[in-house]
Enzyme design. Structure first.
Site, PDB file in Angstrom:
ATOM      1  N   ASN A   9      -3.333  53.793  73.160  1.00 25.13           N
ATOM      2  CA  ASN A   9      -2.883  52.812  73.001  1.00 25.13           C
ATOM      3  C   ASN A   9      -2.236  52.759  71.588  1.00 25.13           C
ATOM      4  OD1 ASN A   9      -2.316  49.986  72.225  1.00 25.13           O
ATOM      5  ND2 ASN A   9      -4.425  49.787  72.066  1.00 25.13           N
ATOM      6  N   LYS A  11      -0.726  50.671  69.649  1.00 20.89           N
ATOM      7  CA  LYS A  11      -0.583  49.359  69.181  1.00 20.89           C
ATOM      8  C   LYS A  11       0.936  49.499  68.050  1.00 20.89           C
ATOM      9  CE  LYS A  11      -5.335  49.906  68.478  1.00 20.89           C
ATOM     10  NZ  LYS A  11      -6.785  49.575  68.034  1.00 20.89           N
ATOM     11  N   HIS A  95      -6.928  42.926  75.066  1.00 18.93           N
ATOM     12  CA  HIS A  95      -7.385  43.834  73.891  1.00 18.93           C
ATOM     13  C   HIS A  95      -8.177  42.957  72.602  1.00 18.93           C
ATOM     14  CE1 HIS A  95      -7.485  46.234  70.497  1.00 18.93           C
ATOM     15  NE2 HIS A  95      -7.513  47.374  71.373  1.00 18.93           N
ATOM     16  N   GLU A  97      -8.011  43.050  69.654  1.00 18.70           N
ATOM     17  CA  GLU A  97      -6.980  42.574  68.515  1.00 18.70           C
ATOM     18  C   GLU A  97      -6.134  41.361  69.109  1.00 18.70           C
ATOM     19  OE1 GLU A  97      -5.223  46.322  67.838  1.00 18.70           O
ATOM     20  OE2 GLU A  97      -7.205  46.783  67.077  1.00 18.70           O
ATOM     21  N   GLU A 170     -14.775  48.166  75.181  1.00 15.22           N
ATOM     22  CA  GLU A 170     -14.290  48.581  73.765  1.00 15.22           C
ATOM     23  C   GLU A 170     -15.207  47.751  72.915  1.00 15.22           C
ATOM     24  OE1 GLU A 170     -10.338  50.373  73.380  1.00 15.22           O
ATOM     25  OE2 GLU A 170      -9.895  48.234  73.381  1.00 15.22           O
ATOM     26  N   GLY A 176     -11.638  51.422  65.711  1.00 10.65           N
ATOM     27  CA  GLY A 176     -10.650  51.684  64.327  1.00 10.65           C
ATOM     28  C   GLY A 176     -11.652  52.028  63.375  1.00 10.65           C
ATOM     29  N   SER A 215     -12.988  54.559  68.837  1.00  9.51           N
ATOM     30  CA  SER A 215     -13.222  55.634  67.802  1.00  9.51           C
ATOM     31  C   SER A 215     -13.210  56.740  68.553  1.00  9.51           C
ATOM     32  CB  SER A 215     -14.262  55.437  66.738  1.00  9.51           C
ATOM     33  OG  SER A 215     -13.798  54.276  65.993  1.00  9.51           O
TER      34      SER A 215
END
Ligand code: PGA
Length: 265
Positions: A9, A11, A95, A97, A170, A176, A215
């Site tokens: 991904n 991003k 996702h 985010e 996730e 991250g 991660s």
């Protein structure tokens, strides 16, 4: 054993040139590791470019999101149908985010998953708990309700058999941050999610791949993939480095050979 799937991904990262290089490198990896699936999710504006690189090969092209509507006056949105026409085979939906920074609700995610299936794309449904939720012992409640929202809608609409979806677990606290879930922590949640699917559709539960994301890097990939409930990885940061991404893909490929030799030995 389900066929491992490693997907990057990207991003909102990369230049035209660096994106081309990453796509070329992932394409090469996918051609050499034929026993696993490898995919990339570039930003929308790089999808046509990546489609040229992957054309005819095994590398799976995906989007990071799609509109919850089919088409029409929705400025700034990109439909699942458009993505399919540009060579995408899948799209992420929900996702964390998108959920936390852009206010996407479970209902939005469910609609997006449905649009993806209607367009012939595989929706990769992302679920995950926050650190507060984990600390409060509410992980299963959170990921269970995120998954249920999608499954309820797909079953109500009779869009498709559930085995056409993929799930990505996730944990928000691992994305991250360099702080990955342990294989045991992830394995427990994956097993829970699979039981949840099984209660609705036992056959689909056997086939649906549940990937781990948060991660994942070259150092923890091997341990994560040795957990039998983990069918692959959704990789953010490390997917922006062709060498690191290749090492993660290679670890997934080796995990097959290890489990084969475990069975025969
Ligand atoms: P990360 O991101 O690998 O950088 O933690 C994972 C993701 O957001 O999909």
């Amino acid at each position: 054993m389900r066929r491992p799937f490693v997907i990057g991904n990207w991003k909102m990262n990369g230049t035209i040139e660096s994106s081309r290089e990453l796509a070329v490198a992932a394409d090469k990896e996918a051609r050499s590791l034929s026993e696993i699936d490898i995919g990339i999710c570039p930003p929308f504006v790089r999808i046509a470019q990546a489609a040229q690189v992957v054309a005819g090969g095994p590398l799976q092209l995906g989007a990071q999101d799609c509109a919850k509507q089919s088409d029409g006056a929705f400025t700034g949105e990109v439909s699942a149908k458009m993505l399919e026409a540009h060579g995408c085979r899948l799209t992420l939906v929900g996702h964390s985010e998108r959920r936390t920074l852009f206010g996407e609700t479970d209902a939005d995610v469910a609609q997006k998953a449905q649009r993806a299936l209607e367009a012939g794309l595989m929706p990769m449904i992302c679920v995950g708990e926050s650190l507060d939720e984990r600390n409060a012992g509410r992980t299963e409640e959170r990921v269970g309700s995120q998954l249920d929202a999608v499954l309820d809608r797909l079953q109500a609409e009779q869009t498709a058999d559930l085995s056409r979806i993929t799930v990505a677990y996730e944990p928000v606290w691992a994305i991250g941050t360099g702080l990955s879930a342990t294989p045991e922590q992830a394995g427990e949640v994956h097993a829970f999610l699979r039981r949840r699917i099984e209660s609705r559709d036992p056959k689909a539960a056997l086939r649906i791949r549940i990937l781990y994301g948060g991660s994942v890097g070259q150092d923890n990939a091997r341990a994560l993939f040795s957990e039998s409930e983990i069918d692959g990885a959704l990789v953010g940061g490390a997917s922006l480095d062709a060498e690191k991404f290749a090492k993660i893909c290679q670890a997934a490929s080796r995990s097959i050979h290890r489990s084969e030799s475990d069975r025969s030995g």
